[in-house]
Design an enzyme around this catalytic site. Structure first.
Site: not given
Ligand code: AMP
Length: 400
Positions: A7, A91, A180, A210, A212, A241, A285-286, A333-334, A385
């Site tokens: 990727n 990818r 995605h 996430g 994105g 975004r 997000f954290r 996040i999800g 993925e």
């Molecule tokens: P991704 O793009 O799927 O890697 O997701 C990244 C996002 O997920 C970022 O905003 C992170 O802050 C959030 N994230 C990752 N781990 C956690 C967690 N344990 N609790 C809350 N948000 C998380």
């Protein structure tokens, strides 16, 4: 049989070597900051100490060389010869209307990926660089392109067309493509398995939240609508975004702040979303969640807007499919944020969604998080993925 999954981003190369029969990850890692100072190589073989090196990588070809050397290295390696790699799955972000499924890479496919780069210049060119570097090092190994857009090619015309002159679609293929797709397809498939149902019987809404973020209506196993559009800018509020916006905002800000279109697009892509709405607290997000818990009004504003947009799309997609059996949460996040899942589900009691608050505390594990009487199930599914790319690659090479 081992499949190497690649990727490539503009300055990174993520990899996994997967045994497709057992679906075990033999080794995974990343080459970061390619072509920039302080590049780094991380190689994590299952059950061994992680190799983490500062090592110069001028381009993706350099990264491929280092990766392939490590794979067969007598001390750190996991295979004795590159011949053990049956195929490489790449990818590729944008497959336009040309690719509704994964495909074996040949000269024609490379040309088509190049043509699709007009729609996603940064992403597709980076993906292509990875493919070419890999072909140079492994000229006899079959390579497969797995497209982020392919899963959404089943969308009906009424879902993918924008309300603009039809001639723009005819001339330039301006339409919603969605992204995605590999993640949405994987999560929809896992959800059917967990619910012990045939995916052909199910109406699902998959929320990939996430950095994105996108959301997809999956009816009877097929994508029928999705929130991202011509590019990954449309739809949900994301890390940086904006998601959906009235296009007139661009003209208005352009006038007021003397910005040209390129500068305005940069604002929408890089300084909006959670970062922009929180007045600069963070795009991560954290950080937003930590500030939210402390009562920070900037973080509260950003998080509320993020959740509201997701809930609004869930309502729209339940309407589009005339019902919904399950709502799935995935990505950073999800998968991890009980807070976001709870706040979103608070909007959904009209659908008959009732969370089990103890089960909702789950992080990064597959689980149904609604109570037994909930009419619509809510599930958490960690996305994968890379595994999906490995499966698709295996399927394609066995068809040869
Ligand atoms: P991704 O793009 O799927 O890697 O997701 C990244 C996002 O997920 C970022 O905003 C992170 O802050 C959030 N994230 C990752 N781990 C956690 C967690 N344990 N609790 C809350 N948000 C998380």
């Amino acid at each position: 049989m081992d499949i190497l999954v690649i990727n490539c981003g503009s300055s990174s190369l993520k990899f996994q070597l997967i045994d497709v029969e057992t679906e075990e990850v033999i080794v995974k890692g990343i080459c970061e900051r390619i072509g920039i100072e302080n590049s780094r190589f991380v190689f994590q073989a299952s059950g061994r100490n992680t190799v983490d090196l500062d090592i110069s990588m001028k381009n993706h070809a350099d990264s491929m060389k280092i990766l392939l050397t490590y794979l067969t290295d007598p001390q750190h390696g996991v295979i004795s010869s590159l011949n053990e790699i049956a195929a490489v799955g790449h990818r590729v972000v944008h497959g336009g209307e040309r690719f509704a499924s994964s495909t074996i890479i040949d000269e024609t496919v490379i040309k088509a990926i190049e043509e699709c780069a007009e729609l996603a210049p940064l992403h597709n060119m980076a993906n292509l660089t990875g493919i070419l570097a890999c072909q140079e090092m492994m000229p006899d190994t079959p390579m497969v392109a797995v497209f982020d857009t392919a899963f959404h090619q089943t969308m009906p015309e009424e879902a993918y067309l924008y309300g603009i002159p039809f001639s723009y679609y005819e001339k330039y293929k301006i339409r919603k493509y969605g992204f995605h797709g590999t993640s949405h397809a994987y999560v929809a498939d896992r959800t059917a398995k967990i619910l012990r149902k045939d995916s052909k019987e199910l109406k699902l809404i998959v929320c990939h939240l996430g950095n994105g973020a996108s959301i997809t209506a999956v009816k009877h196993g097929k994508s029928v609508d999705t929130s991202m559009g011509l590019t990954p800018l449309e739809g949900l509020i994301m890390g940086t975004r904006s998601g959906d916006i009235d296009p007139s905002v661009l003209e208005y800000i352009g006038h007021k702040e003397h910005k040209n279109l390129e500068e305005l697009m940069k604002v929408l892509n890089q300084s909006s979303g959670l970062l922009g709405l929180s007045g600069g607290v963070s795009s991560d997000f954290r950080d937003i969640a930590t500030a939210y818990e402390k009562g920070d009004s900037n973080a509260i504003r950003a998080l509320n807007a993020f959740n509201y947009r997701v809930a609004k799309y869930i309502g729209a997609y339940a309407a589009a499919m005339n019902g919904v059996d399950a709502i799935c949460f995935t990505a950073g996040i999800g998968e991890n944020s009980a807070l976001v899942r709870e706040l979103i589900c608070n909007y959904l009691t009209y659908l008959g969604v009732f969370l089990d608050h103890d089960k909702n505390e789950i992080r990064g594990k597959e689980q149904i998080i609604t109570s037994d009487q909930s009419k619509v199930k809510v599930v958490v599914i960690p996305t994968n993925e890379e595994l999906m790319i490995a499966r698709e690659t295996y399927q394609k090479i066995t068809e040869l």
